[in-house]
Write an enzyme that holds these catalytic residues in place. Structure first.
Site, PDB file in Angstrom:
ATOM      1  N   ARG A 104       0.847  -1.197   0.000  1.00 12.39           N
ATOM      2  CA  ARG A 104       0.000   0.000   0.000  1.00 12.39           C
ATOM      3  C   ARG A 104       0.884   1.249   0.000  1.00 12.39           C
ATOM      4  O   ARG A 104       1.718   1.432   0.874  1.00 12.39           O
ATOM      5  CB  ARG A 104      -0.918  -0.008   1.227  1.00 12.39           C
ATOM      6  CG  ARG A 104      -1.997   1.062   1.175  1.00 12.39           C
ATOM      7  CD  ARG A 104      -2.971   0.887   2.325  1.00 12.39           C
ATOM      8  NE  ARG A 104      -3.634  -0.396   2.280  1.00 12.39           N
ATOM      9  CZ  ARG A 104      -4.687  -0.670   1.501  1.00 12.39           C
ATOM     10  NH1 ARG A 104      -5.183   0.252   0.713  1.00 12.39           N
ATOM     11  NH2 ARG A 104      -5.232  -1.861   1.524  1.00 12.39           N
ATOM     12  N   THR A 108      -0.725   7.667  -1.196  1.00 13.47           N
ATOM     13  CA  THR A 108      -2.042   7.551  -1.847  1.00 13.47           C
ATOM     14  C   THR A 108      -2.925   6.510  -1.180  1.00 13.47           C
ATOM     15  O   THR A 108      -4.140   6.498  -1.381  1.00 13.47           O
ATOM     16  CB  THR A 108      -1.870   7.168  -3.324  1.00 13.47           C
ATOM     17  OG1 THR A 108      -1.328   5.830  -3.406  1.00 13.47           O
ATOM     18  CG2 THR A 108      -0.929   8.130  -4.038  1.00 13.47           C
ATOM     19  N   ASP A 200      -3.172  -9.697  12.720  1.00 14.27           N
ATOM     20  CA  ASP A 200      -2.479  -9.681  11.434  1.00 14.27           C
ATOM     21  C   ASP A 200      -2.113 -11.115  11.047  1.00 14.27           C
ATOM     22  O   ASP A 200      -1.260 -11.737  11.679  1.00 14.27           O
ATOM     23  CB  ASP A 200      -1.218  -8.813  11.524  1.00 14.27           C
ATOM     24  CG  ASP A 200      -0.539  -8.633  10.171  1.00 14.27           C
ATOM     25  OD1 ASP A 200      -0.081  -9.635   9.591  1.00 14.27           O
ATOM     26  OD2 ASP A 200      -0.481  -7.483   9.697  1.00 14.27           O
ATOM     27  N   ASP A 203       1.674 -11.782  10.215  1.00 14.64           N
ATOM     28  CA  ASP A 203       2.535 -11.816  11.392  1.00 14.64           C
ATOM     29  C   ASP A 203       2.336 -13.096  12.189  1.00 14.64           C
ATOM     30  O   ASP A 203       3.302 -13.684  12.691  1.00 14.64           O
ATOM     31  CB  ASP A 203       2.237 -10.610  12.313  1.00 14.64           C
ATOM     32  CG  ASP A 203       2.833  -9.318  11.751  1.00 14.64           C
ATOM     33  OD1 ASP A 203       3.710  -9.399  10.882  1.00 14.64           O
ATOM     34  OD2 ASP A 203       2.406  -8.244  12.202  1.00 14.64           O
TER      35      ASP A 203
END
Length: 209
Positions: A104, A108, A200, A203
């Site tokens: 990502r 933006t 997550d 992770d």
């Protein structure tokens, strides 16, 4: 939504609870993700076409069903999607495996492709795109679009846990893609984490923070 399939099998739900538990370590987390992926692969492949062949049993000749040779592919979204690949291949070992990597953009906030490697005959294959989590839908939508841009026309998306916001986003952007999910959770929080979710997935799979 007609193209969303929630897999509420008791074994899947039981194993999903193990994944949600914060005390589940990486080794067990990886094992359970694989187990759920096997169970989900069973349902995702339910519509595969069959053809009739003649074989000979120890007793007599008979006609029986075999898969009609449809080409399959499994495409994990890196990195967390890797945790679902082995489970899928346990049931469909002849499937080819592609990979899509996204990050990502910090300014933006849009997904950017950094890696996309797919089977050369992607246009002939039914592709199963896998990622444990469907949160905002941004990464899933981008990955699906990248795959379509490479020529794929037959795509299914498989995830363990989804937020309603992510389901809505993918259904609107790609109404031709069926979504298979083990649980549609309550919502996203202000940090775009699924609630209650499981944290997550990357992770927890790989023991990183």
């Amino acid at each position: 939504m007609s193209n969303v399939f929630v897999m509420d099998h008791p074994l899947i739900q039981h194993k999903l609870t193990l994944l949600r538990d914060k005390n589940t370590g990486s080794k067990e987390f990886r094992e359970v993700v694989k187990e759920i992926s096997i169970l989900m692969a069973y349902e995702v492949t339910r519509s595969l076409p069959l053809e009739e062949v003649e074989i000979e049993t120890p007793v007599c000749k008979t006609k029986a069903k075999v898969l009609a040779g449809r080409k399959l592919g499994v495409v994990p979204i890196l990195r967390a999607g890797l945790g679902m690949v082995d489970g899928m291949l346990s049931l469909i070992p002849a499937a080819k495996v592609g990979h899509v990597g996204l990050y990502r953009d910090p300014e933006t906030l849009e997904p950017v492709e950094y890696y996309c490697k797919l089977p050369a005959d992607v246009h002939e294959r039914e592709l199963i795109v896998v990622d444990p989590m469907l949160a905002t839908g941004g990464s899933a939508n981008a990955a699906i679009q990248f795959i379509k841009d490479k020529g794929a026309t037959n795509i299914k998306f498989v995830c363990l846990i989804a937020a309603p916001e992510g389901i809505k986003a993918v259904c609107e952007a790609h109404p031709d893609v069926d979504i298979y999910v083990a649980s549609i959770d309550e919502k996203l929080n202000e940090h775009a984490y699924i609630i209650p979710g499981l944290g997550d997935a990357g992770d927890r799979l790989f023991g990183t923070k």
